[in-house]
Design a protein around this motif. Structure first.
Motif, PDB file in Angstrom:
ATOM      1  N   PHE A 144      27.137  12.213  -5.780  1.00  0.00           N
ATOM      2  CA  PHE A 144      27.017  11.524  -7.069  1.00  0.00           C
ATOM      3  C   PHE A 144      27.635  10.130  -7.022  1.00  0.00           C
ATOM      4  O   PHE A 144      26.931   9.139  -7.241  1.00  0.00           O
ATOM      5  CB  PHE A 144      27.626  12.391  -8.178  1.00  0.00           C
ATOM      6  N   PRO A 145      28.937  10.008  -6.674  1.00  0.00           N
ATOM      7  CA  PRO A 145      29.474   8.645  -6.544  1.00  0.00           C
ATOM      8  C   PRO A 145      28.745   7.823  -5.476  1.00  0.00           C
ATOM      9  O   PRO A 145      28.610   6.596  -5.613  1.00  0.00           O
ATOM     10  CB  PRO A 145      30.947   8.848  -6.184  1.00  0.00           C
ATOM     11  N   ALA A 146      28.262   8.491  -4.432  1.00  0.00           N
ATOM     12  CA  ALA A 146      27.553   7.754  -3.383  1.00  0.00           C
ATOM     13  C   ALA A 146      26.278   7.120  -3.943  1.00  0.00           C
ATOM     14  O   ALA A 146      25.957   5.964  -3.648  1.00  0.00           O
ATOM     15  CB  ALA A 146      27.211   8.687  -2.222  1.00  0.00           C
ATOM     16  N   ALA A 147      25.570   7.895  -4.793  1.00  0.00           N
ATOM     17  CA  ALA A 147      24.341   7.352  -5.393  1.00  0.00           C
ATOM     18  C   ALA A 147      24.676   6.209  -6.347  1.00  0.00           C
ATOM     19  O   ALA A 147      24.007   5.166  -6.356  1.00  0.00           O
ATOM     20  CB  ALA A 147      23.589   8.458  -6.136  1.00  0.00           C
ATOM     21  N   VAL A 148      25.737   6.376  -7.146  1.00  0.00           N
ATOM     22  CA  VAL A 148      26.128   5.317  -8.076  1.00  0.00           C
ATOM     23  C   VAL A 148      26.500   4.057  -7.294  1.00  0.00           C
ATOM     24  O   VAL A 148      26.125   2.938  -7.672  1.00  0.00           O
ATOM     25  CB  VAL A 148      27.308   5.771  -8.970  1.00  0.00           C
ATOM     26  N   LEU A 149      27.205   4.256  -6.169  1.00  0.00           N
ATOM     27  CA  LEU A 149      27.582   3.105  -5.341  1.00  0.00           C
ATOM     28  C   LEU A 149      26.336   2.395  -4.814  1.00  0.00           C
ATOM     29  O   LEU A 149      26.270   1.157  -4.775  1.00  0.00           O
ATOM     30  CB  LEU A 149      28.469   3.581  -4.181  1.00  0.00           C
ATOM     31  N   GLY A 211      22.676   3.819   1.841  1.00  0.00           N
ATOM     32  CA  GLY A 211      22.747   4.734   0.703  1.00  0.00           C
ATOM     33  C   GLY A 211      22.070   6.062   1.013  1.00  0.00           C
ATOM     34  O   GLY A 211      22.600   7.139   0.719  1.00  0.00           O
ATOM     35  N   VAL A 212      20.887   5.969   1.651  1.00  0.00           N
ATOM     36  CA  VAL A 212      20.135   7.183   1.981  1.00  0.00           C
ATOM     37  C   VAL A 212      20.948   8.050   2.941  1.00  0.00           C
ATOM     38  O   VAL A 212      21.109   9.261   2.732  1.00  0.00           O
ATOM     39  CB  VAL A 212      18.762   6.822   2.588  1.00  0.00           C
ATOM     40  N   SER A 213      21.482   7.432   4.003  1.00  0.00           N
ATOM     41  CA  SER A 213      22.233   8.207   5.006  1.00  0.00           C
ATOM     42  C   SER A 213      23.457   8.853   4.381  1.00  0.00           C
ATOM     43  O   SER A 213      23.773  10.015   4.647  1.00  0.00           O
ATOM     44  CB  SER A 213      22.688   7.297   6.150  1.00  0.00           C
ATOM     45  N   LEU A 214      24.143   8.081   3.545  1.00  0.00           N
ATOM     46  CA  LEU A 214      25.353   8.579   2.900  1.00  0.00           C
ATOM     47  C   LEU A 214      25.024   9.787   2.023  1.00  0.00           C
ATOM     48  O   LEU A 214      25.638  10.850   2.127  1.00  0.00           O
ATOM     49  CB  LEU A 214      25.972   7.444   2.065  1.00  0.00           C
ATOM     50  N   CYS A 215      24.042   9.608   1.155  1.00  0.00           N
ATOM     51  CA  CYS A 215      23.671  10.691   0.232  1.00  0.00           C
ATOM     52  C   CYS A 215      23.159  11.910   0.992  1.00  0.00           C
ATOM     53  O   CYS A 215      23.511  13.050   0.683  1.00  0.00           O
ATOM     54  CB  CYS A 215      22.601  10.222  -0.753  1.00  0.00           C
ATOM     55  N   ARG A 216      22.331  11.676   2.014  1.00  0.00           N
ATOM     56  CA  ARG A 216      21.736  12.801   2.749  1.00  0.00           C
ATOM     57  C   ARG A 216      22.820  13.594   3.476  1.00  0.00           C
ATOM     58  O   ARG A 216      22.838  14.822   3.425  1.00  0.00           O
ATOM     59  CB  ARG A 216      20.677  12.289   3.722  1.00  0.00           C
ATOM     60  N   GLY A 217      23.716  12.860   4.110  1.00  0.00           N
ATOM     61  CA  GLY A 217      24.807  13.539   4.817  1.00  0.00           C
ATOM     62  C   GLY A 217      25.601  14.431   3.879  1.00  0.00           C
ATOM     63  O   GLY A 217      25.909  15.581   4.197  1.00  0.00           O
ATOM     64  N   LEU A 218      25.920  13.885   2.704  1.00  0.00           N
ATOM     65  CA  LEU A 218      26.747  14.638   1.752  1.00  0.00           C
ATOM     66  C   LEU A 218      25.999  15.845   1.197  1.00  0.00           C
ATOM     67  O   LEU A 218      26.537  16.948   1.123  1.00  0.00           O
ATOM     68  CB  LEU A 218      27.220  13.718   0.634  1.00  0.00           C
ATOM     69  N   VAL A 219      24.751  15.622   0.800  1.00  0.00           N
ATOM     70  CA  VAL A 219      23.991  16.713   0.185  1.00  0.00           C
ATOM     71  C   VAL A 219      23.792  17.855   1.187  1.00  0.00           C
ATOM     72  O   VAL A 219      23.893  19.029   0.840  1.00  0.00           O
ATOM     73  CB  VAL A 219      22.622  16.212  -0.340  1.00  0.00           C
ATOM     74  N   LEU A 220      23.541  17.504   2.458  1.00  0.00           N
ATOM     75  CA  LEU A 220      23.273  18.539   3.456  1.00  0.00           C
ATOM     76  C   LEU A 220      24.558  19.083   4.076  1.00  0.00           C
ATOM     77  O   LEU A 220      24.516  19.879   5.008  1.00  0.00           O
ATOM     78  CB  LEU A 220      22.352  17.980   4.551  1.00  0.00           C
ATOM     79  N   ASP A 227      30.720   7.179  10.375  1.00  0.00           N
ATOM     80  CA  ASP A 227      29.417   6.645   9.946  1.00  0.00           C
ATOM     81  C   ASP A 227      29.376   6.500   8.436  1.00  0.00           C
ATOM     82  O   ASP A 227      29.017   5.455   7.898  1.00  0.00           O
ATOM     83  CB  ASP A 227      28.289   7.594  10.369  1.00  0.00           C
ATOM     84  N   ALA A 228      29.782   7.576   7.749  1.00  0.00           N
ATOM     85  CA  ALA A 228      29.755   7.580   6.292  1.00  0.00           C
ATOM     86  C   ALA A 228      30.651   6.478   5.751  1.00  0.00           C
ATOM     87  O   ALA A 228      30.289   5.757   4.807  1.00  0.00           O
ATOM     88  CB  ALA A 228      30.203   8.931   5.750  1.00  0.00           C
ATOM     89  N   LEU A 229      31.815   6.339   6.363  1.00  0.00           N
ATOM     90  CA  LEU A 229      32.751   5.309   5.919  1.00  0.00           C
ATOM     91  C   LEU A 229      32.105   3.933   6.074  1.00  0.00           C
ATOM     92  O   LEU A 229      32.180   3.083   5.182  1.00  0.00           O
ATOM     93  CB  LEU A 229      34.043   5.396   6.739  1.00  0.00           C
ATOM     94  N   GLY A 230      31.435   3.759   7.214  1.00  0.00           N
ATOM     95  CA  GLY A 230      30.741   2.482   7.454  1.00  0.00           C
ATOM     96  C   GLY A 230      29.704   2.204   6.373  1.00  0.00           C
ATOM     97  O   GLY A 230      29.642   1.102   5.828  1.00  0.00           O
TER      98      GLY A 230
END
Lengths: 256, 261
Positions: A144-149, A211-220, A227-230
């Motif tokens: 959720f915060p990742a998508a907002v970001l 954004g896609v990578s961040l959200c996908r990683g978290l959701v899955l 990587d996520a931090l980057g």
């Protein structure tokens, strides 16, 4: 109440009068996309090849990509025409500036409102995803915060851009050559590894890819450490740069 | 105008508004002035009431107090019946009244109005003048720009005539007329092209003679006597009119008759 929140209140009240119009984009689109592409097309994909996309059912792969893509679209959308309305069509910005509010209050109030819209849409999208059983991990809460970001990273620079425009023509160009290609080629619908080598490099550098990578990683449930931090830092820097640019372009446009 | 409202940086000279420095105290000054811009900047999608209410919130007025104030202002602007309608279908006069009411939401001690009645029909103008006059009586200082001399004459105690960004004259309407014009004006119309010839012939009958393509203006303190003198010289205008001098005469005299675009 801080001055920026007073400006924010304008959007809140205006939205109370017009929220029905945004129902389709906020609620219906996620359902339609997930049903048509995720379930419909996904069925063919999952059965056509013996290895599922990214090791998960296609619907699982697609949903978090769409989440980030939607956040981007809402963030960009709300930062184009409504900004033009504030400056030229309704001149609400100028009404605010005749009161004790200052240019930065007007900017932050509107930006905060755009982030509210992104948050609303992202929240609804995640709820719809849950209903489609595409959220296998509790990490998804952090999506959720990742998508907002992701939405924020687009909104601030687009606001800065919109405040420099004389007509809404440029927004069509921004969409055609910016938002739509990003939506299609940033790993939203298929892994960027499908692209030819040099395009892959470009795709990995785009903001939506982060954004896609961040959200996908978290959701899955595979947040992916450094990587996520980057990705997050990339989006944060883009947002902060956008805010600085918007402060300049708003001041230039609104103080005559 | 924009500099007084602390919207534009000061381009030269010194400026103090309500004893404060616009460069430093912008928000504080703006909290005490009401601005009626040339464009209404109303939100057409929102209701009349919401426009007033939100504007009051920009000033940080507390909600309860603001609701009462909004009702007062709706009454003042004669918009109570339309309070819960959207602004979009309202007439120009109503929008203008709403914009003025909006500028009053914070009970300002100074109200700045940029061409408040431009484009309005006579009824709407008179209603607005009435409201502005009322404000003046309540002790609110009004700063008005206008192209209408009758408006200036009605509303202004002190008047500044601007020409190409410079002050051409200043004073009360009466003072300006006394200083820059005569008490009365005789307007004469002659057949065809004779205006210049007649103008030369009658020049000594008035303090000043102005020859226009369609008429001759004689500036004089005794209009009827001058007209008699004109007739006794055998000049026979097809139309003659004696009227009092107005601010418009002063304005045209000071700024010239050529079009300024």
């Amino acid at each position: 109440m801080s001055p920026a929140l007073r400006a924010y209140q304008y959007n809140l009240l205006a939205y109370k009068r017009t929220w029905r119009g945004s129902l389709t984009t906020t609620f219906l689109y996620p359902v339609l996309y997930l049903a048509a592409i995720g379930v419909g097309l996904g069925h063919l994909i999952d059965h056509g090849s013996n290895k599922a996309v990214g090791g998960v059912p296609y619907l699982w792969f697609l949903a978090p990509g769409l989440l980030a893509g939607t956040a981007m679209q809402i963030g960009a959308n709300e930062s184009t025409f409504p900004v033009m309305a504030g400056i030229k069509w309704l001149k609400t910005y100028f009404a605010m500036l005749a009161t004790p509010l200052e240019v930065t209050d007007v900017l932050y109030g509107h930006l905060l409102w755009i982030l509210t819209r992104v948050a609303l849409a992202s929240g609804v999208f995640l709820a719809v995803m849950t209903a489609f059983h595409t959220v296998p991990s509790a990490w998804a809460v952090a999506a959720f915060p990742a998508a907002v970001l992701t939405g924020a990273a687009f909104s601030a620079p687009v606001m800065a851009f919109s405040a420099t425009r004389e007509t809404d023509q440029s927004f069509v160009v921004l969409y055609r050559f910016g938002i739509v290609p990003l939506f299609l080629f940033s790993g939203t619908f298929f892994p960027v590894t499908q692209l030819p080598g040099w395009l892959q490099v470009i795709a990995r550098c785009t903001p939506l890819y982060q954004g896609v990578s961040l959200c996908r990683g978290l959701v899955l449930g595979r947040p992916g450490g450094w990587d996520a931090l980057g990705h997050a830092v990339y989006l944060l820097v883009m947002f902060a740069g956008g805010v600085l640019a918007a402060r300049v372009s708003y001041r230039r446009r609104l103080v005559q | 105008m924009r500099m007084i409202a602390c919207l534009s940086p000061i381009s030269g000279g010194t400026l103090q508004v309500l004893g404060l420095d616009p460069m430093r105290d912008g928000p504080q000054i703006r909290s005490r002035i009401g601005l009626v811009p040339q464009d209404d900047t109303l939100d057409l999608e929102l209701t009349v009431r919401d426009n007033l209410y939100l504007y009051g919130r920009y000033f940080g007025l507390p909600k309860k107090q603001l609701r009462e104030r909004v009702d007062e202002l709706l009454e003042f602007a004669r918009l109570t019946e339309r309070a819960d309608e959207r602004v979009d279908p309202l007439s120009g006069g109503m929008r203008r009244r709403l914009t003025i009411a909006r500028a009053l939401v914070s009970s300002p001690s100074l109200v700045i109005l940029d061409e408040p009645t431009t484009g309005l029909d006579p009824q709407a103008r008179h209603l607005l003048w009435d409201r502005l006059y009322r404000l003046k009586r309540e002790g609110v200082t009004l700063v008005i720009t206008t192209h209408y001399m009758d408006e200036a004459e009605q509303l202004c105690d002190r008047l500044v005539v601007m020409d190409a960004g410079r002050i051409a004259a200043a004073g009360s309407p009466r003072e300006l007329i006394e200083q820059w014009s005569t008490r009365e004006v005789v307007e004469l119309r002659f057949e065809a092209e004779g205006h210049q010839v007649h103008g030369d012939r009658l020049a000594d009958l008035a303090e000043r003679v102005e020859v226009l393509p369609d008429r001759l203006l004689l500036y004089t303190d005794e209009g009827d006597a001058t007209l008699d003198a004109v007739r006794s010289r055998g000049a026979s205008p097809i139309a003659a009119l004696v009227r009092r001098s107005t601010l418009e005469d002063v304005f045209l005299h000071l700024t010239g008759r050529s079009l300024v675009d």
